[in-house]
Design a protein around this motif. Structure first.
Motif, PDB file in Angstrom:
ATOM      1  N   GLY A   1       0.879  -1.127   0.112  1.00 27.40           N
ATOM      2  CA  GLY A   1      -0.034   0.073  -0.065  1.00 27.40           C
ATOM      3  C   GLY A   1       0.673   1.122  -0.075  1.00 27.40           C
ATOM      4  O   GLY A   1       0.231   2.357  -0.043  1.00 27.40           O
ATOM      5  N   ASN A   2       2.151   0.979   0.196  1.00 19.96           N
ATOM      6  CA  ASN A   2       3.017   2.387   0.085  1.00 19.96           C
ATOM      7  C   ASN A   2       3.470   2.863  -1.254  1.00 19.96           C
ATOM      8  O   ASN A   2       4.243   3.760  -1.389  1.00 19.96           O
ATOM      9  CB  ASN A   2       4.196   2.253   1.121  1.00 19.96           C
ATOM     10  CG  ASN A   2       3.926   2.570   2.528  1.00 19.96           C
ATOM     11  OD1 ASN A   2       2.671   2.576   2.665  1.00 19.96           O
ATOM     12  ND2 ASN A   2       5.117   2.723   3.402  1.00 19.96           N
ATOM     13  N   GLU A   3       2.986   1.979  -2.039  1.00 19.12           N
ATOM     14  CA  GLU A   3       3.350   2.225  -3.432  1.00 19.12           C
ATOM     15  C   GLU A   3       4.898   2.273  -3.728  1.00 19.12           C
ATOM     16  O   GLU A   3       5.605   2.955  -4.413  1.00 19.12           O
ATOM     17  CB  GLU A   3       2.552   3.646  -4.073  1.00 19.12           C
ATOM     18  CG  GLU A   3       1.526   3.790  -4.163  1.00 19.12           C
ATOM     19  CD  GLU A   3       0.777   5.015  -4.624  1.00 19.12           C
ATOM     20  OE1 GLU A   3       1.403   5.827  -5.128  1.00 19.12           O
ATOM     21  OE2 GLU A   3      -0.490   5.137  -4.579  1.00 19.12           O
ATOM     22  N   ASP A   4       5.589   1.286  -2.984  1.00 20.24           N
ATOM     23  CA  ASP A   4       7.100   0.853  -3.217  1.00 20.24           C
ATOM     24  C   ASP A   4       7.370   0.066  -4.630  1.00 20.24           C
ATOM     25  O   ASP A   4       8.520   0.060  -4.927  1.00 20.24           O
ATOM     26  CB  ASP A   4       7.604  -0.192  -2.121  1.00 20.24           C
ATOM     27  CG  ASP A   4       7.335   0.782  -0.770  1.00 20.24           C
ATOM     28  OD1 ASP A   4       7.436   2.068  -0.545  1.00 20.24           O
ATOM     29  OD2 ASP A   4       7.066   0.095   0.393  1.00 20.24           O
ATOM     30  N   PHE A   5       6.513  -0.513  -5.128  1.00 16.06           N
ATOM     31  CA  PHE A   5       6.534  -1.540  -6.447  1.00 16.06           C
ATOM     32  C   PHE A   5       5.182  -0.912  -7.213  1.00 16.06           C
ATOM     33  O   PHE A   5       4.324  -0.090  -7.042  1.00 16.06           O
ATOM     34  CB  PHE A   5       6.696  -2.725  -5.782  1.00 16.06           C
ATOM     35  CG  PHE A   5       7.423  -3.373  -6.897  1.00 16.06           C
ATOM     36  CD1 PHE A   5       8.392  -3.303  -7.669  1.00 16.06           C
ATOM     37  CD2 PHE A   5       6.850  -4.827  -7.080  1.00 16.06           C
ATOM     38  CE1 PHE A   5       9.168  -4.071  -8.258  1.00 16.06           C
ATOM     39  CE2 PHE A   5       7.732  -5.776  -7.878  1.00 16.06           C
ATOM     40  CZ  PHE A   5       8.722  -5.408  -8.493  1.00 16.06           C
ATOM     41  N   PHE A   6       5.073  -1.816  -8.268  1.00 17.07           N
ATOM     42  CA  PHE A   6       3.987  -1.709  -8.944  1.00 17.07           C
ATOM     43  C   PHE A   6       2.707  -1.866  -7.987  1.00 17.07           C
ATOM     44  O   PHE A   6       2.685  -2.792  -7.634  1.00 17.07           O
ATOM     45  CB  PHE A   6       3.879  -2.501 -10.200  1.00 17.07           C
ATOM     46  CG  PHE A   6       5.025  -2.302 -11.097  1.00 17.07           C
ATOM     47  CD1 PHE A   6       4.611  -1.291 -12.270  1.00 17.07           C
ATOM     48  CD2 PHE A   6       6.133  -2.832 -11.329  1.00 17.07           C
ATOM     49  CE1 PHE A   6       5.576  -0.939 -13.115  1.00 17.07           C
ATOM     50  CE2 PHE A   6       7.072  -2.714 -12.392  1.00 17.07           C
ATOM     51  CZ  PHE A   6       6.893  -1.595 -13.325  1.00 17.07           C
ATOM     52  N   PRO A   7       1.531  -0.992  -8.281  1.00 15.58           N
ATOM     53  CA  PRO A   7       0.319  -1.095  -7.384  1.00 15.58           C
ATOM     54  C   PRO A   7      -0.254  -2.574  -7.727  1.00 15.58           C
ATOM     55  O   PRO A   7      -0.798  -3.170  -6.724  1.00 15.58           O
ATOM     56  CB  PRO A   7      -0.391  -0.017  -8.199  1.00 15.58           C
ATOM     57  CG  PRO A   7       0.417   0.875  -8.696  1.00 15.58           C
ATOM     58  CD  PRO A   7       1.668   0.237  -9.326  1.00 15.58           C
ATOM     59  N   GLN A   8      -0.060  -2.924  -9.003  1.00 13.61           N
ATOM     60  CA  GLN A   8      -0.777  -4.240  -9.316  1.00 13.61           C
ATOM     61  C   GLN A   8       0.102  -5.488  -8.580  1.00 13.61           C
ATOM     62  O   GLN A   8      -0.695  -6.462  -8.050  1.00 13.61           O
ATOM     63  CB  GLN A   8      -0.631  -4.675 -10.703  1.00 13.61           C
ATOM     64  CG  GLN A   8      -1.401  -3.740 -11.580  1.00 13.61           C
ATOM     65  CD  GLN A   8      -0.499  -2.405 -11.944  1.00 13.61           C
ATOM     66  OE1 GLN A   8       0.443  -2.073 -11.458  1.00 13.61           O
ATOM     67  NE2 GLN A   8      -0.925  -1.962 -13.310  1.00 13.61           N
ATOM     68  N   ILE A   9       1.183  -5.505  -8.227  1.00 13.56           N
ATOM     69  CA  ILE A   9       1.937  -6.388  -7.345  1.00 13.56           C
ATOM     70  C   ILE A   9       1.621  -6.258  -5.891  1.00 13.56           C
ATOM     71  O   ILE A   9       1.436  -7.531  -5.381  1.00 13.56           O
ATOM     72  CB  ILE A   9       3.539  -6.229  -7.420  1.00 13.56           C
ATOM     73  CG1 ILE A   9       3.933  -6.204  -9.222  1.00 13.56           C
ATOM     74  CG2 ILE A   9       4.202  -7.032  -6.699  1.00 13.56           C
ATOM     75  CD1 ILE A   9       3.843  -7.621  -9.678  1.00 13.56           C
ATOM     76  N   GLU A  10       1.278  -5.111  -5.612  1.00 11.96           N
ATOM     77  CA  GLU A  10       1.067  -4.642  -4.121  1.00 11.96           C
ATOM     78  C   GLU A  10      -0.285  -5.372  -3.903  1.00 11.96           C
ATOM     79  O   GLU A  10      -0.474  -6.131  -2.762  1.00 11.96           O
ATOM     80  CB  GLU A  10       1.238  -3.289  -3.836  1.00 11.96           C
ATOM     81  CG  GLU A  10       2.703  -2.965  -3.558  1.00 11.96           C
ATOM     82  CD  GLU A  10       2.973  -1.594  -3.190  1.00 11.96           C
ATOM     83  OE1 GLU A  10       2.150  -1.193  -2.336  1.00 11.96           O
ATOM     84  OE2 GLU A  10       4.148  -1.041  -3.357  1.00 11.96           O
ATOM     85  N   GLU A  11      -1.422  -5.188  -4.617  1.00  8.84           N
ATOM     86  CA  GLU A  11      -2.691  -5.711  -4.538  1.00  8.84           C
ATOM     87  C   GLU A  11      -2.700  -7.061  -4.608  1.00  8.84           C
ATOM     88  O   GLU A  11      -3.233  -7.630  -3.952  1.00  8.84           O
ATOM     89  CB  GLU A  11      -3.550  -5.045  -5.801  1.00  8.84           C
ATOM     90  CG  GLU A  11      -3.897  -3.424  -5.764  1.00  8.84           C
ATOM     91  CD  GLU A  11      -4.412  -3.127  -6.918  1.00  8.84           C
ATOM     92  OE1 GLU A  11      -4.937  -3.841  -7.762  1.00  8.84           O
ATOM     93  OE2 GLU A  11      -4.416  -1.645  -7.291  1.00  8.84           O
ATOM     94  N   ALA A  12      -1.854  -7.729  -5.628  1.00  5.11           N
ATOM     95  CA  ALA A  12      -1.756  -9.333  -5.685  1.00  5.11           C
ATOM     96  C   ALA A  12      -1.036  -9.978  -4.308  1.00  5.11           C
ATOM     97  O   ALA A  12      -1.461 -11.063  -4.059  1.00  5.11           O
ATOM     98  CB  ALA A  12      -0.871  -9.629  -6.882  1.00  5.11           C
TER      99      ALA A  12
END
Length: 170
Positions: free
Chosen positions: A66-77
């Motif tokens: 949720g901190n947008e450290d990586f692609f949002p799609q990865i964090e959501e997954a």
């Protein structure tokens, strides 16, 4: 068993590939990778000293979901995953590094080059944009009066896939 949720700090391994299977980034060092010339990970004869070799840092990535450290799609997954679980995530070009933009390919007069620069096709340069911000470009053509450069990200226009593995929730 614990599952990852928004706000959790996690450690993951990932491998990013293009549609043709080419690895462009990974945190995973395969056995023998970079120990020989045909490891398949894109290294040159000097091993993994090059940041663009495609071998990654050879260590897991720590991020906070949720901190947008990586692609949002990865964090959501990652949300809902348990340690040891793996997923593949496809990220379309427009959400990855953007669509390829022909307007980002332009000519510069050779007179504008500073110093003793001898431009060659494939050379990477840093220009100063209209807003005095640096712009990374690659020389794609050289002639007597000008050079043509491409300011698109090298992966612009590419759909990318990440295989992620949640190693642990910290």
């Amino acid at each position: 068993m614990a599952i990852a949720k928004q706000g959790d700090k996690v450690r993951i391994n990932y491998t990013g590939t293009l549609e043709d299977g080419t690895i462009f980034d990974t945190t995973v060092k395969e056995a023998g990778c970079c120990d020989d010339d045909d490891c398949g990970c894109g290294c040159d004869d000097d091993g993994c000293g090059d940041d663009d070799c495609g071998c990654g840092d050879h260590g897991p990535l720590e991020l906070t979901i949720g901190n947008e450290d990586f692609f949002p799609q990865i964090e959501e997954a990652l949300v809902g995953m348990a340690p040891g679980e793996k997923k593949k995530v496809l990220i379309p070009a427009e959400d990855a590094f953007g669509e390829y933009d022909e307007d980002e390919v332009f000519a510069i007069s050779r007179e504008q080059l500073t110093g003793d620069i001898v431009p060659e096709v494939g050379m990477e340069l840093e220009l100063t944009g209209d807003d005095d911000e640096p712009v990374d470009v690659v020389v794609v053509e050289v002639n007597d009066t000008a050079i043509v450069v491409d300011a698109n990200h090298p992966l612009a226009g590419e759909d990318i896939t990440y295989e992620i593995e949640l190693l642990e929730i910290l």
